[in-house]
Design a protein around this motif. Structure first.
Motif, short mmCIF file in Angstrom:
data_model
loop_
_atom_site.label_atom_id
_atom_site.label_comp_id
_atom_site.label_asym_id
_atom_site.label_seq_id
_atom_site.Cartn_x
_atom_site.Cartn_y
_atom_site.Cartn_z
N LEU A 135 49.99 45.59 32.35
CA LEU A 135 51.34 45.03 32.39
C LEU A 135 51.35 43.50 32.37
CD1 LEU A 135 54.39 45.40 32.59
CD2 LEU A 135 54.14 45.62 35.08
N PRO A 136 50.51 42.80 33.18
CA PRO A 136 50.53 41.33 33.09
C PRO A 136 50.23 40.81 31.68
CG PRO A 136 49.35 42.03 35.06
CD PRO A 136 49.61 43.26 34.25
N ASN A 137 49.28 41.44 31.01
CA ASN A 137 48.96 41.05 29.64
C ASN A 137 50.14 41.31 28.70
OD1 ASN A 137 47.56 42.24 26.81
ND2 ASN A 137 46.77 40.28 27.53
N ALA A 138 50.83 42.44 28.92
CA ALA A 138 51.98 42.78 28.08
C ALA A 138 53.10 41.75 28.25
CB ALA A 138 52.49 44.18 28.43
N LEU A 272 47.61 32.33 29.33
CA LEU A 272 47.92 33.29 30.38
C LEU A 272 47.62 34.71 29.93
CD1 LEU A 272 48.97 33.60 33.22
CD2 LEU A 272 51.28 33.76 32.31
N ALA A 273 47.88 35.02 28.64
CA ALA A 273 47.56 36.35 28.13
C ALA A 273 46.06 36.64 28.25
CB ALA A 273 48.00 36.46 26.68
N THR A 274 45.25 35.59 28.15
CA THR A 274 43.79 35.75 28.22
C THR A 274 43.28 35.87 29.65
OG1 THR A 274 43.60 34.43 26.20
CG2 THR A 274 41.59 34.74 27.50
N ILE A 275 43.86 35.10 30.57
CA ILE A 275 43.29 35.02 31.92
C ILE A 275 44.17 35.63 33.00
CG2 ILE A 275 42.09 32.89 31.28
CD1 ILE A 275 44.12 31.41 33.07
N ALA A 276 45.28 36.29 32.62
CA ALA A 276 46.21 36.81 33.63
C ALA A 276 45.52 37.71 34.65
CB ALA A 276 47.35 37.56 32.95
N HIS A 277 44.60 38.54 34.18
CA HIS A 277 43.94 39.48 35.09
C HIS A 277 42.92 38.80 35.99
CE1 HIS A 277 41.30 38.97 31.62
NE2 HIS A 277 40.30 39.47 32.33
N ARG A 278 42.62 37.54 35.72
CA ARG A 278 41.63 36.82 36.54
C ARG A 278 42.27 35.90 37.56
NH1 ARG A 278 37.17 34.99 31.93
NH2 ARG A 278 36.67 37.10 31.20
N VAL A 279 43.59 35.73 37.50
CA VAL A 279 44.27 34.86 38.46
C VAL A 279 44.44 35.63 39.76
CG1 VAL A 279 46.34 33.50 38.95
CG2 VAL A 279 45.48 33.68 36.60
N ARG A 280 43.70 35.23 40.80
CA ARG A 280 43.69 35.97 42.05
C ARG A 280 44.83 35.58 42.98
NH1 ARG A 280 41.32 39.99 40.01
NH2 ARG A 280 39.18 39.63 39.31
N ARG A 395 52.17 31.47 48.95
CA ARG A 395 50.80 31.14 48.53
C ARG A 395 49.93 32.37 48.47
NH1 ARG A 395 51.05 27.26 52.60
NH2 ARG A 395 49.31 28.31 53.67
N ALA A 396 50.24 33.38 49.28
CA ALA A 396 49.38 34.57 49.38
C ALA A 396 49.68 35.62 48.31
CB ALA A 396 49.55 35.19 50.77
N ILE A 397 50.70 35.39 47.48
CA ILE A 397 51.02 36.38 46.44
C ILE A 397 49.83 36.54 45.52
CG2 ILE A 397 52.50 36.90 44.47
CD1 ILE A 397 54.70 35.30 45.80
N ARG A 398 49.46 37.78 45.27
CA ARG A 398 48.31 38.06 44.40
C ARG A 398 48.77 38.75 43.12
NH1 ARG A 398 43.36 37.49 46.77
NH2 ARG A 398 43.34 37.19 49.01
#
Length: 398
Positions: A135-138, A272-280, A395-398
């Motif tokens: 979903l984040p990538n979409a 963001l499409a490339t790294i969305a899944h890596r943003v912790r 700040r804690a939103i993941r």
């Protein structure tokens, strides 16, 4: 980068979105040009902006309610049919030379009223087209047509209008809408049709507003997006002043400044499409990016030369798209499905308040000067983001 396109439904939807955006950009450029052509009156362009903006503000929240009460795919197809028919009518009137200011304003208002129901429906439908992991990538991929269309759409339409006249702009817009409709009709989703649970439309609207208002995280993120529209992005309406008065670069400088913002936004979307899944820690990341928008605007406000003025909008476009898209991701992932349309309609309403932000910026520029207006707007955005950065919950939103 393109992981979400592996989902067949989202892939069809995304290519439909490409054509929808192409038609949307062509429509806006053509309405503006033909309105000017038939009136030769700057005030008519002001009325056009009013006709395009007011229906969005009035009907957008009700569009979110409807998206939560009906089948979203069916509603999207209905809005696309109405959009295509409206553009076909505009094309027909243009072919026979029957367009005047009155019909143009009426058609523009009708198109915007339809879009008020289309936008929240479109946003709320995306989670039904792709699995949760992608979903984040979409969502990030869904921003690409809008950002690319900002650069390509007006340019291509402008060239076609210059070569063949304004009528061809409506032809491109209508044809693109029909292609989008054909693609959307191929989407297949299995979803239980929601109901209103016996509630009145206004009751459901109040429920959505109450839900956002009592949730600190959602209210803060949407409030940040609202501040961005009212105070930050109003600088776009002042770019002609910078290009003409401060940099003596006339229309070419204006085009370059707009292109710099658009290019930055497009790069931000691809990143963001490339790294969305890596943003912790997305909360911290998006708030820092929001601070970046404000700081870049303050730098731009006092830029002494064109080269620095081009770098600043590039950064503004990048940071702005990066953090607003992440807000969209967080809302999509955390809002209950039965409230999704209403919450996203509130969020998307922030984008459509940009003309009001332009009015605020223009008033400040007239009262003091354009540099002060942009400096104040950037400072407001930066200070708001810094204030929200003090919140541990955000700040804690993941």
């Amino acid at each position: 980068m393109f992981a979400a396109l592996q989902a067949p439904n989202f892939c069809v939807y995304w290519f439909g979105l490409v054509f929808y955006v192409l038609g949307h950009r062509a429509e806006y450029v053509t309405f503006a040009w033909i309105t000017w052509e038939v009136s030769q009156d700057p005030m008519a362009l002001g009325y056009l902006g009013l006709a395009q903006g007011v229906p969005l503000v009035v009907f957008q929240l009700f569009g979110g309610v409807l998206a939560d009460r009906t089948d979203r795919l069916r509603l999207l197809i209905v809005t696309q049919v109405l959009t295509a028919l409206g553009l076909t009518l505009a094309f027909g009137l243009a072919v026979f030379g029957l367009l005047r200011v009155g019909p143009l304003l009426a058609l523009a208002a009708l198109s915007s009223a339809v879009r008020a129901f289309d936008e929240p429906t479109r946003l709320a439908l995306v989670p039904e087209l792709v699995d949760r992991e992608r979903l984040p990538n979409a969502i990030a991929l869904g921003s690409i047509p809008w950002q690319a269309g900002r650069i390509i759409g007006p340019s291509v339409t402008g060239i076609l209008i210059a070569l063949f006249g304004g009528t061809v702009g409506f032809a491109v817009a209508a044809a693109s809408s029909y292609v989008a409709l054909a693609l959307y009709s191929r989407i297949r989703v299995t979803r239980q049709t929601p109901t209103g649970d016996g509630q009145h439309v206004f009751g459901q609207l109040g429920e959505g507003l109450h839900y956002v208002g009592r949730d600190f995280v959602f209210a803060s993120l949407i409030g940040l997006a609202l501040f961005n529209s009212l105070f930050g992005m109003s600088y776009v309406s002042l770019l002609p002043v910078y290009a003409d008065w401060y940099f003596k670069a006339s229309s070419s400088g204006y085009g370059l400044l707009n292109a710099a913002h658009g290019a930055g936004a497009l790069v931000g979307t691809f990143t963001l499409a490339t790294i969305a899944h890596r943003v912790r820690r997305r909360g911290r990341a998006l708030l820092i990016e929001a601070v970046g928008v404000g700081v870049a605007l303050m730098v731009f406000s006092g830029a002494p030369a064109m080269w620095l003025a081009l770098v600043a909008p590039l950064l503004v476009g990048f940071c702005n798209t990066f953090y607003l898209t992440q807000i969209n991701m967080i809302l999509q992932e955390q809002v209950p499905d039965h409230l999704r349309g209403r919450v996203l309609s509130i969020f998307s309403l922030c984008w459509n308040l940009l003309p009001l932000g332009g009015l605020v910026g223009g008033a400040l520029a007239a009262a003091v000067d354009a540099r002060f207006a942009v400096l104040l707007g950037g400072g407001m955005v930066a200070m708001t983001a810094l204030l929200l950065l003090t919140s541990r919950r955000l700040r804690a939103i993941r």
